[in-house]
Design a protein around this motif. Sequence first.
Motif, mmCIF file in Angstrom:
data_model
loop_
_atom_site.group_PDB
_atom_site.id
_atom_site.type_symbol
_atom_site.label_atom_id
_atom_site.label_comp_id
_atom_site.label_asym_id
_atom_site.label_seq_id
_atom_site.Cartn_x
_atom_site.Cartn_y
_atom_site.Cartn_z
ATOM 1 N N GLY A 1 0.816 -1.216 0.000
ATOM 2 C CA GLY A 1 0.000 0.000 0.000
ATOM 3 C C GLY A 1 0.846 1.260 0.000
ATOM 4 N N GLY A 2 0.191 2.361 -0.002
ATOM 5 C CA GLY A 2 0.898 3.644 -0.033
ATOM 6 C C GLY A 2 1.553 3.893 -1.378
ATOM 7 N N ASP A 3 2.633 4.642 -1.334
ATOM 8 C CA ASP A 3 3.332 5.008 -2.565
ATOM 9 C C ASP A 3 4.502 4.081 -2.882
ATOM 10 N N GLU A 4 4.657 2.986 -2.140
ATOM 11 C CA GLU A 4 5.778 2.081 -2.371
ATOM 12 C C GLU A 4 5.426 1.048 -3.434
ATOM 13 N N TRP A 5 6.404 0.794 -4.316
ATOM 14 C CA TRP A 5 6.241 -0.225 -5.361
ATOM 15 C C TRP A 5 7.446 -1.138 -5.351
ATOM 16 N N HIS A 6 7.214 -2.369 -5.731
ATOM 17 C CA HIS A 6 8.279 -3.357 -5.855
ATOM 18 C C HIS A 6 8.460 -3.660 -7.338
ATOM 19 N N VAL A 7 9.689 -3.556 -7.824
ATOM 20 C CA VAL A 7 9.994 -3.874 -9.220
ATOM 21 C C VAL A 7 11.260 -4.725 -9.228
ATOM 22 N N HIS A 8 11.227 -5.808 -9.974
ATOM 23 C CA HIS A 8 12.456 -6.574 -10.174
ATOM 24 C C HIS A 8 12.490 -7.140 -11.580
ATOM 25 N N ALA A 9 13.703 -7.407 -12.044
ATOM 26 C CA ALA A 9 13.910 -7.894 -13.406
ATOM 27 C C ALA A 9 14.493 -9.300 -13.371
ATOM 28 N N HIS A 10 14.174 -10.074 -14.393
ATOM 29 C CA HIS A 10 14.752 -11.391 -14.600
ATOM 30 C C HIS A 10 15.534 -11.362 -15.910
ATOM 31 N N VAL A 11 16.698 -11.971 -15.909
ATOM 32 C CA VAL A 11 17.495 -12.141 -17.122
ATOM 33 C C VAL A 11 17.802 -13.631 -17.222
ATOM 34 N N ALA A 12 17.504 -14.220 -18.382
ATOM 35 C CA ALA A 12 17.702 -15.661 -18.548
ATOM 36 C C ALA A 12 18.122 -15.969 -19.977
ATOM 37 N N PRO A 13 18.863 -17.066 -20.166
ATOM 38 C CA PRO A 13 19.190 -17.488 -21.525
ATOM 39 C C PRO A 13 17.945 -18.088 -22.172
ATOM 40 N N PRO A 14 17.869 -18.087 -23.487
ATOM 41 C CA PRO A 14 16.733 -18.720 -24.162
ATOM 42 C C PRO A 14 16.678 -20.204 -23.820
ATOM 43 N N LEU A 15 15.477 -20.711 -23.634
ATOM 44 C CA LEU A 15 15.288 -22.121 -23.302
ATOM 45 C C LEU A 15 14.690 -22.857 -24.492
ATOM 46 N N ARG A 16 15.232 -24.024 -24.751
ATOM 47 C CA ARG A 16 14.702 -24.834 -25.850
ATOM 48 C C ARG A 16 15.064 -26.284 -25.595
ATOM 49 N N ALA A 17 14.085 -27.153 -25.676
ATOM 50 C CA ALA A 17 14.334 -28.580 -25.509
ATOM 51 C C ALA A 17 14.926 -29.144 -26.801
ATOM 52 N N ALA A 18 15.613 -30.237 -26.680
ATOM 53 C CA ALA A 18 16.190 -30.890 -27.858
ATOM 54 C C ALA A 18 15.081 -31.266 -28.830
ATOM 55 N N GLY A 19 15.273 -30.952 -30.102
ATOM 56 C CA GLY A 19 14.292 -31.285 -31.121
ATOM 57 C C GLY A 19 13.195 -30.250 -31.295
ATOM 58 N N VAL A 20 13.158 -29.230 -30.472
ATOM 59 C CA VAL A 20 12.140 -28.177 -30.581
ATOM 60 C C VAL A 20 12.727 -27.025 -31.379
ATOM 61 N N GLN A 21 11.968 -26.529 -32.361
ATOM 62 C CA GLN A 21 12.508 -25.508 -33.250
ATOM 63 C C GLN A 21 12.302 -24.085 -32.750
ATOM 64 N N ARG A 22 11.503 -23.896 -31.716
ATOM 65 C CA ARG A 22 11.269 -22.532 -31.250
ATOM 66 C C ARG A 22 11.795 -22.359 -29.836
ATOM 67 N N TYR A 23 12.112 -21.124 -29.498
ATOM 68 C CA TYR A 23 12.540 -20.773 -28.155
ATOM 69 C C TYR A 23 11.340 -20.311 -27.342
ATOM 70 N N VAL A 24 11.385 -20.518 -26.045
ATOM 71 C CA VAL A 24 10.359 -19.978 -25.156
ATOM 72 C C VAL A 24 10.613 -18.479 -25.042
ATOM 73 N N ALA A 25 9.576 -17.668 -25.192
ATOM 74 C CA ALA A 25 9.718 -16.217 -25.169
ATOM 75 C C ALA A 25 9.711 -15.691 -23.738
ATOM 76 N N SER A 26 10.284 -14.503 -23.546
ATOM 77 C CA SER A 26 10.333 -13.922 -22.205
ATOM 78 C C SER A 26 8.937 -13.633 -21.667
ATOM 79 N N GLY A 27 8.002 -13.283 -22.536
ATOM 80 C CA GLY A 27 6.628 -13.063 -22.080
ATOM 81 C C GLY A 27 6.004 -14.337 -21.549
ATOM 82 N N GLU A 28 6.374 -15.470 -22.146
ATOM 83 C CA GLU A 28 5.873 -16.758 -21.677
ATOM 84 C C GLU A 28 6.496 -17.122 -20.329
#
Length: 72
Positions: free
Chosen positions: A23-50
């Motif tokens: 509450g009040g005027d306080e906000w919590h913000v944090h960022a994530h940084v990750a390498p692209p993830l992809r299983a073997a045999g999968v042609q697409r990468y998982v997107a950051s929005g996902e």
Amino acid sequence: MAAPTDDYLFPYLLWFHQAPAGGGDEWHVHAHVAPPLRAAGVQRYVASGELGSGLLSNTVVPEAAAAALRNA
């Protein structure tokens, strides 16, 4: 995929979470940084929005899914 070099920079995924913090005027913000993830045999990468939302997008077009169900 080629190894990262000065000529080829490896892409990273970036997403943010934010929310009011108690509450009040306080906000919590944090960022994530990750390498692209992809299983073997999968042609697409998982997107950051996902990754950030925890929901995966279906990349199969409806016509292909319907055909697969009909032929199952």
